[in-house]
Scaffold this motif. Structure first.
Motif, short mmCIF file in Angstrom:
data_model
loop_
_atom_site.label_atom_id
_atom_site.label_comp_id
_atom_site.label_asym_id
_atom_site.label_seq_id
_atom_site.Cartn_x
_atom_site.Cartn_y
_atom_site.Cartn_z
N PRO A 12 -10.76 4.16 -1.75
CA PRO A 12 -9.58 3.90 -2.13
C PRO A 12 -9.09 3.01 -2.85
O PRO A 12 -7.81 2.31 -3.90
CB PRO A 12 -8.96 3.01 -0.66
N ASP A 13 -9.70 1.88 -3.44
CA ASP A 13 -9.82 1.10 -4.41
C ASP A 13 -9.40 1.25 -6.56
O ASP A 13 -8.77 0.98 -6.92
CB ASP A 13 -11.11 -0.13 -5.43
N LEU A 15 -7.62 3.92 -6.49
CA LEU A 15 -5.72 3.61 -6.24
C LEU A 15 -5.35 2.41 -6.33
O LEU A 15 -4.16 1.60 -7.51
CB LEU A 15 -5.03 3.90 -4.99
N GLU A 16 -5.96 1.09 -5.70
CA GLU A 16 -5.32 -0.36 -5.57
C GLU A 16 -5.85 -0.94 -7.44
O GLU A 16 -4.86 -1.94 -7.37
CB GLU A 16 -6.35 -1.05 -5.02
N LYS A 19 -2.87 0.51 -9.54
CA LYS A 19 -1.62 -1.23 -8.74
C LYS A 19 -1.75 -2.45 -9.52
O LYS A 19 -0.56 -3.15 -9.72
CB LYS A 19 -1.54 -0.96 -7.29
N GLU A 20 -2.49 -2.43 -9.23
CA GLU A 20 -3.02 -3.82 -10.26
C GLU A 20 -3.41 -4.12 -11.50
O GLU A 20 -2.18 -5.18 -12.28
CB GLU A 20 -4.34 -4.66 -9.54
N PRO A 114 -1.74 5.76 -8.53
CA PRO A 114 -1.08 5.36 -7.61
C PRO A 114 0.44 6.04 -7.04
O PRO A 114 0.81 5.94 -5.81
CB PRO A 114 -1.16 4.03 -7.58
N ASP A 197 -2.07 10.22 -1.49
CA ASP A 197 -3.02 9.88 -0.48
C ASP A 197 -4.77 10.96 -0.90
O ASP A 197 -5.25 11.68 -0.30
CB ASP A 197 -2.75 9.45 0.55
#
Length: 228
Positions: A12-13, A15-16, A19-20, A114, A197
């Motif tokens: 999951p990180d 995509l994170e 985003k960041e 993302p 996803d």
């Protein structure tokens, strides 16, 4: 025995991170997060593209590239852009016999970010000579083209063939172009945008190979057209 069709390649990180990065798109933040980038973004993407090339090469003996030949750098080319942010907000690759060096070869172009997972195919940056070849091939194989465009699997997955159109085309194409407007195009590409996803799912490999399979008849038509 590893089942490459049903396994998760990304955390999951992945995509994170993007985003960041979107909120901190500068060198200081990237340098501070470089190890994270290498661990959860760069290396998993390289591993996945390597395996995808291996799977695709089973039905395409001309596909002899490595992941490094296909994957684009995360650094943006800002020389001629008003947007001076230094990093892309996705990973991308072209899987074709010449990889990212040839943007005209009708291979597979992927973007993992993302906002979406994007699958593209077709002819995106043809030369004037290649545009003429594609139009001539379409004119000479009109029934085949129309059958491909009306194929249920193609329409369900990709909808239609897109591309920028010319304001003028040679006289020999104009009459037929009234019924087949793709003759006005100077690009011919198709795409599927999926939920981000899917990037994290166990079915990622299977989903992309299925899209490739459904796009192969159109891909082969455009490959033949470029070589016409």
């Amino acid at each position: 025995m590893t089942n490459y069709y049903h396994m998760s390649y990304f955390e999951p990180d992945y995509l994170e991170f993007f985003k960041e990065l979107a909120a901190n798109n500068h060198k200081d933040w990237f340098d501070a997060n470089r190890k994270r980038y290498e661990t959860v973004v760069r290396d998993p993407f390289k591993s996945f593209i390597s395996q995808l090339i291996k799977e695709m090469s089973k039905s395409d003996p001309d596909l002899q590239i490595e992941a490094k030949d296909a994957i684009f750098r995360i650094n943006r080319d800002i020389r001629f852009s008003k947007d001076k942010t230094p990093y892309k907000l996705n990973n991308s690759a072209i899987i074709s016999p010449e990889g990212r060096k040839n943007k005209n070869n009708p291979g597979v172009y992927l973007e993992f970010g993302p906002e979406k997972l994007a699958f593209y195919g077709g002819v995106y940056m043809p030369s004037p000579a290649e545009i003429q070849k594609v139009r001539t091939y379409m004119l000479d194989h009109l029934d085949e083209l129309n059958a491909l465009l009306s194929d249920d699997e193609f329409k369900e997955s990709f909808g239609e063939v897109h591309g920028e159109k010319s304001k003028r085309i040679p006289m020999e194409f104009r009459e037929v172009a009234e019924d087949q407007p793709l003759l006005w195009n100077k690009q011919w590409y198709y795409y599927a945008h999926l939920s981000p996803d899917v990037i994290l799912s166990d079915d990622l490999m299977e989903i992309l190979l299925d899209l490739r399979k459904k796009s192969l008849p159109m891909k082969e038509f455009l490959s033949n057209a470029i070589l016409y």
